[in-house]
Structures are given as structure tokens and as C-alpha cells.
Scaffold this motif. Sequence first.
Motif, PDB file in Angstrom:
ATOM      1  N   ARG A   1      -1.032  -3.776  -2.519  1.00  0.00           N
ATOM      2  CA  ARG A   1      -1.774  -2.543  -2.754  1.00  0.00           C
ATOM      3  C   ARG A   1      -2.110  -1.870  -1.436  1.00  0.00           C
ATOM      4  O   ARG A   1      -2.102  -2.503  -0.384  1.00  0.00           O
ATOM      5  CB  ARG A   1      -3.035  -2.800  -3.565  1.00  0.00           C
ATOM      6  N   THR A   2      -2.415  -0.605  -1.537  1.00  0.00           N
ATOM      7  CA  THR A   2      -2.820   0.147  -0.355  1.00  0.00           C
ATOM      8  C   THR A   2      -4.285  -0.153  -0.060  1.00  0.00           C
ATOM      9  O   THR A   2      -5.021  -0.643  -0.911  1.00  0.00           O
ATOM     10  CB  THR A   2      -2.650   1.666  -0.591  1.00  0.00           C
ATOM     11  N   PRO A   3      -4.729   0.160   1.143  1.00  0.00           N
ATOM     12  CA  PRO A   3      -6.141  -0.029   1.458  1.00  0.00           C
ATOM     13  C   PRO A   3      -7.016   0.883   0.597  1.00  0.00           C
ATOM     14  O   PRO A   3      -6.568   1.927   0.138  1.00  0.00           O
ATOM     15  CB  PRO A   3      -6.252   0.378   2.924  1.00  0.00           C
ATOM     16  N   VAL A   4      -8.242   0.481   0.406  1.00  0.00           N
ATOM     17  CA  VAL A   4      -9.202   1.298  -0.327  1.00  0.00           C
ATOM     18  C   VAL A   4      -9.931   2.163   0.684  1.00  0.00           C
ATOM     19  O   VAL A   4     -10.399   1.672   1.710  1.00  0.00           O
ATOM     20  CB  VAL A   4     -10.202   0.410  -1.093  1.00  0.00           C
ATOM     21  N   GLY A   5      -9.998   3.442   0.407  1.00  0.00           N
ATOM     22  CA  GLY A   5     -10.669   4.350   1.315  1.00  0.00           C
ATOM     23  C   GLY A   5     -11.687   5.198   0.592  1.00  0.00           C
ATOM     24  O   GLY A   5     -11.887   5.067  -0.614  1.00  0.00           O
ATOM     25  N   LYS A   6     -12.320   6.061   1.332  1.00  0.00           N
ATOM     26  CA  LYS A   6     -13.263   6.992   0.739  1.00  0.00           C
ATOM     27  C   LYS A   6     -12.954   8.389   1.251  1.00  0.00           C
ATOM     28  O   LYS A   6     -12.304   8.555   2.295  1.00  0.00           O
ATOM     29  CB  LYS A   6     -14.701   6.599   1.028  1.00  0.00           C
ATOM     30  N   ARG A   7     -13.408   9.392   0.529  1.00  0.00           N
ATOM     31  CA  ARG A   7     -13.144  10.787   0.893  1.00  0.00           C
ATOM     32  C   ARG A   7     -13.645  11.046   2.316  1.00  0.00           C
ATOM     33  O   ARG A   7     -14.778  10.738   2.647  1.00  0.00           O
ATOM     34  CB  ARG A   7     -13.834  11.713  -0.095  1.00  0.00           C
ATOM     35  N   GLY A   8     -12.749  11.579   3.151  1.00  0.00           N
ATOM     36  CA  GLY A   8     -13.102  11.880   4.528  1.00  0.00           C
ATOM     37  C   GLY A   8     -13.105  10.665   5.441  1.00  0.00           C
ATOM     38  O   GLY A   8     -13.517  10.750   6.587  1.00  0.00           O
TER      39      GLY A   8
ATOM     40  N   LEU B   1       2.465   5.291   0.691  1.00  0.00           N
ATOM     41  CA  LEU B   1       3.335   4.542  -0.218  1.00  0.00           C
ATOM     42  C   LEU B   1       4.541   3.980   0.537  1.00  0.00           C
ATOM     43  O   LEU B   1       4.923   2.827   0.343  1.00  0.00           O
ATOM     44  CB  LEU B   1       3.802   5.412  -1.374  1.00  0.00           C
ATOM     45  N   GLY B   2       5.142   4.790   1.397  1.00  0.00           N
ATOM     46  CA  GLY B   2       6.298   4.327   2.178  1.00  0.00           C
ATOM     47  C   GLY B   2       5.966   3.114   3.022  1.00  0.00           C
ATOM     48  O   GLY B   2       6.738   2.153   3.085  1.00  0.00           O
ATOM     49  N   GLU B   3       4.807   3.137   3.669  1.00  0.00           N
ATOM     50  CA  GLU B   3       4.392   1.994   4.486  1.00  0.00           C
ATOM     51  C   GLU B   3       4.127   0.771   3.611  1.00  0.00           C
ATOM     52  O   GLU B   3       4.481  -0.352   3.966  1.00  0.00           O
ATOM     53  CB  GLU B   3       3.135   2.336   5.297  1.00  0.00           C
ATOM     54  N   THR B   4       3.540   0.980   2.449  1.00  0.00           N
ATOM     55  CA  THR B   4       3.282  -0.116   1.517  1.00  0.00           C
ATOM     56  C   THR B   4       4.589  -0.747   1.060  1.00  0.00           C
ATOM     57  O   THR B   4       4.734  -1.973   1.040  1.00  0.00           O
ATOM     58  CB  THR B   4       2.474   0.387   0.312  1.00  0.00           C
ATOM     59  N   LEU B   5       5.573   0.070   0.716  1.00  0.00           N
ATOM     60  CA  LEU B   5       6.873  -0.449   0.281  1.00  0.00           C
ATOM     61  C   LEU B   5       7.604  -1.151   1.419  1.00  0.00           C
ATOM     62  O   LEU B   5       8.245  -2.181   1.214  1.00  0.00           O
ATOM     63  CB  LEU B   5       7.732   0.676  -0.303  1.00  0.00           C
ATOM     64  N   ARG B   6       7.495  -0.614   2.625  1.00  0.00           N
ATOM     65  CA  ARG B   6       8.121  -1.255   3.783  1.00  0.00           C
ATOM     66  C   ARG B   6       7.539  -2.650   3.989  1.00  0.00           C
ATOM     67  O   ARG B   6       8.262  -3.616   4.216  1.00  0.00           O
ATOM     68  CB  ARG B   6       7.921  -0.401   5.039  1.00  0.00           C
ATOM     69  N   GLN B   7       6.229  -2.760   3.886  1.00  0.00           N
ATOM     70  CA  GLN B   7       5.569  -4.060   4.041  1.00  0.00           C
ATOM     71  C   GLN B   7       5.987  -5.028   2.936  1.00  0.00           C
ATOM     72  O   GLN B   7       6.200  -6.206   3.180  1.00  0.00           O
ATOM     73  CB  GLN B   7       4.044  -3.886   4.010  1.00  0.00           C
ATOM     74  N   LEU B   8       6.105  -4.520   1.711  1.00  0.00           N
ATOM     75  CA  LEU B   8       6.503  -5.363   0.590  1.00  0.00           C
ATOM     76  C   LEU B   8       7.916  -5.903   0.778  1.00  0.00           C
ATOM     77  O   LEU B   8       8.176  -7.086   0.563  1.00  0.00           O
ATOM     78  CB  LEU B   8       6.396  -4.592  -0.724  1.00  0.00           C
ATOM     79  N   VAL B   9       8.830  -5.060   1.222  1.00  0.00           N
ATOM     80  CA  VAL B   9      10.203  -5.498   1.482  1.00  0.00           C
ATOM     81  C   VAL B   9      10.218  -6.539   2.597  1.00  0.00           C
ATOM     82  O   VAL B   9      10.889  -7.564   2.497  1.00  0.00           O
ATOM     83  CB  VAL B   9      11.103  -4.289   1.835  1.00  0.00           C
ATOM     84  N   GLU B  10       9.452  -6.279   3.646  1.00  0.00           N
ATOM     85  CA  GLU B  10       9.408  -7.220   4.774  1.00  0.00           C
ATOM     86  C   GLU B  10       8.853  -8.579   4.343  1.00  0.00           C
ATOM     87  O   GLU B  10       9.408  -9.625   4.678  1.00  0.00           O
ATOM     88  CB  GLU B  10       8.533  -6.634   5.883  1.00  0.00           C
ATOM     89  N   ARG B  11       7.787  -8.582   3.570  1.00  0.00           N
ATOM     90  CA  ARG B  11       7.158  -9.836   3.138  1.00  0.00           C
ATOM     91  C   ARG B  11       8.002 -10.606   2.132  1.00  0.00           C
ATOM     92  O   ARG B  11       8.001 -11.824   2.126  1.00  0.00           O
ATOM     93  CB  ARG B  11       5.791  -9.555   2.522  1.00  0.00           C
ATOM     94  N   SER B  12       8.711  -9.884   1.272  1.00  0.00           N
ATOM     95  CA  SER B  12       9.482 -10.549   0.212  1.00  0.00           C
ATOM     96  C   SER B  12      10.853 -11.008   0.685  1.00  0.00           C
ATOM     97  O   SER B  12      11.443 -11.904   0.094  1.00  0.00           O
ATOM     98  CB  SER B  12       9.655  -9.618  -0.984  1.00  0.00           C
ATOM     99  N   GLY B  13      11.383 -10.369   1.739  1.00  0.00           N
ATOM    100  CA  GLY B  13      12.708 -10.719   2.225  1.00  0.00           C
ATOM    101  C   GLY B  13      13.839 -10.126   1.403  1.00  0.00           C
ATOM    102  O   GLY B  13      14.998 -10.448   1.612  1.00  0.00           O
ATOM    103  N   VAL B  14      13.509  -9.234   0.483  1.00  0.00           N
ATOM    104  CA  VAL B  14      14.531  -8.585  -0.342  1.00  0.00           C
ATOM    105  C   VAL B  14      15.319  -7.589   0.506  1.00  0.00           C
ATOM    106  O   VAL B  14      14.752  -6.881   1.342  1.00  0.00           O
ATOM    107  CB  VAL B  14      13.868  -7.850  -1.526  1.00  0.00           C
ATOM    108  N   ASN B  15      16.610  -7.540   0.290  1.00  0.00           N
ATOM    109  CA  ASN B  15      17.446  -6.550   0.957  1.00  0.00           C
ATOM    110  C   ASN B  15      17.237  -5.208   0.246  1.00  0.00           C
ATOM    111  O   ASN B  15      17.510  -5.099  -0.945  1.00  0.00           O
ATOM    112  CB  ASN B  15      18.916  -6.973   0.875  1.00  0.00           C
ATOM    113  N   PRO B  16      16.753  -4.177   0.935  1.00  0.00           N
ATOM    114  CA  PRO B  16      16.519  -2.888   0.285  1.00  0.00           C
ATOM    115  C   PRO B  16      17.756  -2.327  -0.413  1.00  0.00           C
ATOM    116  O   PRO B  16      17.642  -1.609  -1.406  1.00  0.00           O
ATOM    117  CB  PRO B  16      16.084  -1.982   1.434  1.00  0.00           C
ATOM    118  N   ALA B  17      18.941  -2.679   0.057  1.00  0.00           N
ATOM    119  CA  ALA B  17      20.175  -2.207  -0.578  1.00  0.00           C
ATOM    120  C   ALA B  17      20.352  -2.793  -1.972  1.00  0.00           C
ATOM    121  O   ALA B  17      21.097  -2.247  -2.789  1.00  0.00           O
ATOM    122  CB  ALA B  17      21.377  -2.544   0.296  1.00  0.00           C
ATOM    123  N   ASP B  18      19.662  -3.897  -2.258  1.00  0.00           N
ATOM    124  CA  ASP B  18      19.760  -4.526  -3.574  1.00  0.00           C
ATOM    125  C   ASP B  18      18.813  -3.915  -4.595  1.00  0.00           C
ATOM    126  O   ASP B  18      18.850  -4.273  -5.768  1.00  0.00           O
ATOM    127  CB  ASP B  18      19.468  -6.026  -3.475  1.00  0.00           C
TER     128      ASP B  18
END
Length: 67
Positions: free
Chosen positions: A13-20, A32-49
Motif C-alpha cells: 500500500r501507499t503511505p497514509v498522508g493528510k491534506r497539505g 502508484l508507479g512507485e508502489t508498483l515498482r517496489q512491488l515488482v522489486e520485492r516479489s522478483g516478478v519479471n514485469p514482462a510477464d
Amino acid sequence: MNDHEPVIVGALRTPVGKRGGRLQKWHPVDLLGETLRQLVERSGVNPADLDDVIVGCVRLCCKNREA
């Protein structure tokens, strides 16, 4: 497992923040892109798959909290 069987490779999940707060300059797409990048890195899944990625967005609103 066949080539079309869905699998869950992880969850993050993404960090929890507050307005401002600290995340105010992050565009949601970049966060979202950074979250997905981290998920791919942690899982070891090849993004091409990956064919599909399912994500959700929840905005909590409740009494005594700014929406």
C-alpha cells in the motif's frame, strides 16, 4: 498452472498522508508507479510477464475528519 491462471504475487500500500502533508506534491499516478515498482522489486516478478494489474483507490471520509 496454465498461462492464463491469475495469481497474486504480493500486496503493498501507499503511505497514509493528510491534506497539505508530505505527499502533497506527489501526483497519484507517480505514487502508484512507485508502489508498483517496489512491488515488482520485492516479489522478483519479471514485469514482462505481467498482463494485467488490478489496483484500488479508497478515500476514507468520516465524522470529524476533513475529506
